[in-house]
Write a protein that holds these residues in place. Structure first.
Motif: not given
Ligand code: MG
Ligand code: GTP
Length: 307
Positions: A155, A163, A179
Motif C-alpha cells: 500500500l 506501513t 516492506d
Molecule cells: Mg510504505
C-alpha cells in the motif's frame, strides 16, 4: 553457516564512527571478503547530469589501466576479478558490477504472506529475504510495486507512516521482499519512535535469512541526518546494504537541487563517514529508471547467499 554466507557477500561497511559513537569500538570481522572492499565512490566521475537507461554503456573496454579507480568506486561482487571488469558489466546509474551470480531476476509471482509486529513473528521457512528500509514517504512501498509491476501489492500513501509492520511478500515462491515501517515520521510520539527503533533493530540483528537491506534515500531532497545515522547504524552492525536513490525523476523541482546534486552530496558525506562504500543505484518508481538493474543486483545477492 547461513550467517557466514550472508555476511561474506558484504563489503566491510563499518563506518568511521560519528563523534557521538566514538565510545563504541569499531566492529571488525574476518567474515568479510577483503577483495570486495570498495571505497571512495563517486556519483559520477565526469558527468553532473543524471544517467538514464539510454546511457547504458555498450562498449566493452578493458579498464585494467583504471583498476585503481575501479577498486575505489565499484561494488565488485564475488566471482569477479577486478582486472577483468569491463564497462558493460557495470549497471547504468550505479556503481554495481554484475558478476556470475546474477541470474533470473524478473518477478513472475508475488504473494503477500503476513504482517509481523516482531522479528520472532516473521516467517520461519528459511527463505532468503531482501528488506526495504527508509524514511517515511521515501517511496518504499512504491518501489516494491514498481519491482513487482503491480499497483496494490504494497500500500502506498501520500500520508507518511502508512506501513507500520514488517510485511513479508513471497516472490516466485522462493524469496521474500520485506516492506518495513518508515523511520523519522515526525508526527509519531517519542514513545512510538522508541518502539519502532527497538523492533526494527531487533529484526536486523536477529534475522539470519536477511540477505541485504535496500536503504532508500530520497534523491529529491538534500542529505538528511536521519538517513546517515541509519546507514551508520547498519554499517556498525555489519548489516549488508545497498543505497537505492528514489524519486530520481523529480528533475524539474521548482526549488532546491536536482537529484544528481543531492546524490552527489550524500555520496560525499558517506565517503567521509565510511571506510568503504556500499553499492548504490538510482531509481524512479514513476519512470521505472533502475528497475531492471536493481532486480539484477538483487538476483546476484540472493543467488550468492543461496548457493
Ligand atoms: Mg510504505
Ligand atoms: N515522483 C516520484 N514520486 C514517488 C516515487 N516513489 C514514491 N513517490 C511518491 O511518494 C509518496 C510516498 O510513497 P510511498 O511508497 O507510500 O512511501 P513509503 O516509503 O512506503 O511511506 P511509508 O509507508 O509511510 O513509510 C507517494 O505520494 C508516492 O507517489 C518516485 O519514484 N517518483
Amino acid at each position: 553457516m547461513v550467517l557466514l554466507r550472508c555476511r561474506s557477500l558484504t563489503i566491510n561497511l563499518s563506518p568511521l564512527l560519528p563523534s557521538h559513537f566514538q565510545s563504541h569500538k569499531l566492529h571488525t570481522t574476518r567474515l568479510f571478503r577483503i577483495p570486495n572492499l570498495i571505497s571512495l565512490p563517486q556519483i559520477s566521475a565526469s558527468s553532473s547530469s543524471l544517467p538514464t537507461n539510454n546511457q547504458t554503456t555498450t562498449t566493452t573496454r578493458s579498464i585494467s589501466d583504471a583498476a585503481r579507480f575501479a577498486r575505489s568506486v565499484l561494488f565488485v561482487p564475488p566471482g569477479v576479478d577486478i582486472e577483468e571488469i569491463t564497462e558493460d558489466m557495470v549497471l547504468p546509474g550505479s556503481n554495481i558490477v554484475i558478476g556470475p551470480f546474477a541470474g533470473h531476476s524478473q518477478i513472475k509471482e508475488v504473494v503477500f504472506v503476513k504482517s509481523s509486529a516482531r522479528a520472532r513473528d516473521c516467517p520461519k521457512d528459511d527463505l532468503p529475504e531482501i528488506a526495504i528500509l527508509g524514511r517515511s514517504n521515501v517511496g518504499k512501498s512504491s518501489l516494491i510495486n514498481c519491482l513487482v509491476r503491480k499497483k496494490e501489492v504494497a500500500l502506498t500513501s501520500k500520508k507518511p507512516g502508512k506501513t507500520q509492520l514488517i510485511n513479508h511478500f513471497l516472490v516466485n515462491k522462493s524469496w521474500y521482499i520485506v516492506d518495513l515501517p518508515g523511520y523519522g515520521f515526525a508526527k509519531v510520539s517519542d514513545a512510538a519512535k522508541t518502539d519502532w527503533s527497538a523492533f526494527t533493530k531487533g529484526y536486523f540483528l536477529n534475522r539470519d535469512t536477511l540477505v541485504s537491506v535496500l536503504l532508500l534515500i530520497d534523491a529529491s531532497v538534500p542529505p538528511q541526518k536521519i538517513d546517515l545515522d541509519c546507514a551508520n547504524w547498519l554499517g556498525r552492525n555489519n548489516v549488508p546494504m545497498t543505497f537505492v536513490f528514489t524519486k530520481c525523476d523529480k528533475m524539474k523541482a521548482a526549488k532546491g537541487k536536482r537529484p544528481d546534486e543531492n546524490i552527489k552530496a550524500f555520496q560525499q558525506i558517506i565517503r567521509e563517514n565510511f571506510k568503504q562504500h556500499p553499492p548504490w543505484i538510482m531509481t524512479s518508481s514513476v519512470s521505472g529508471l533502475g528497475r531492471d538493474e536493481l532486480l539484477l543486483h538483487m538476483s546476484q545477492l540472493r543467488n550468492y547467499w543461496d548457493q
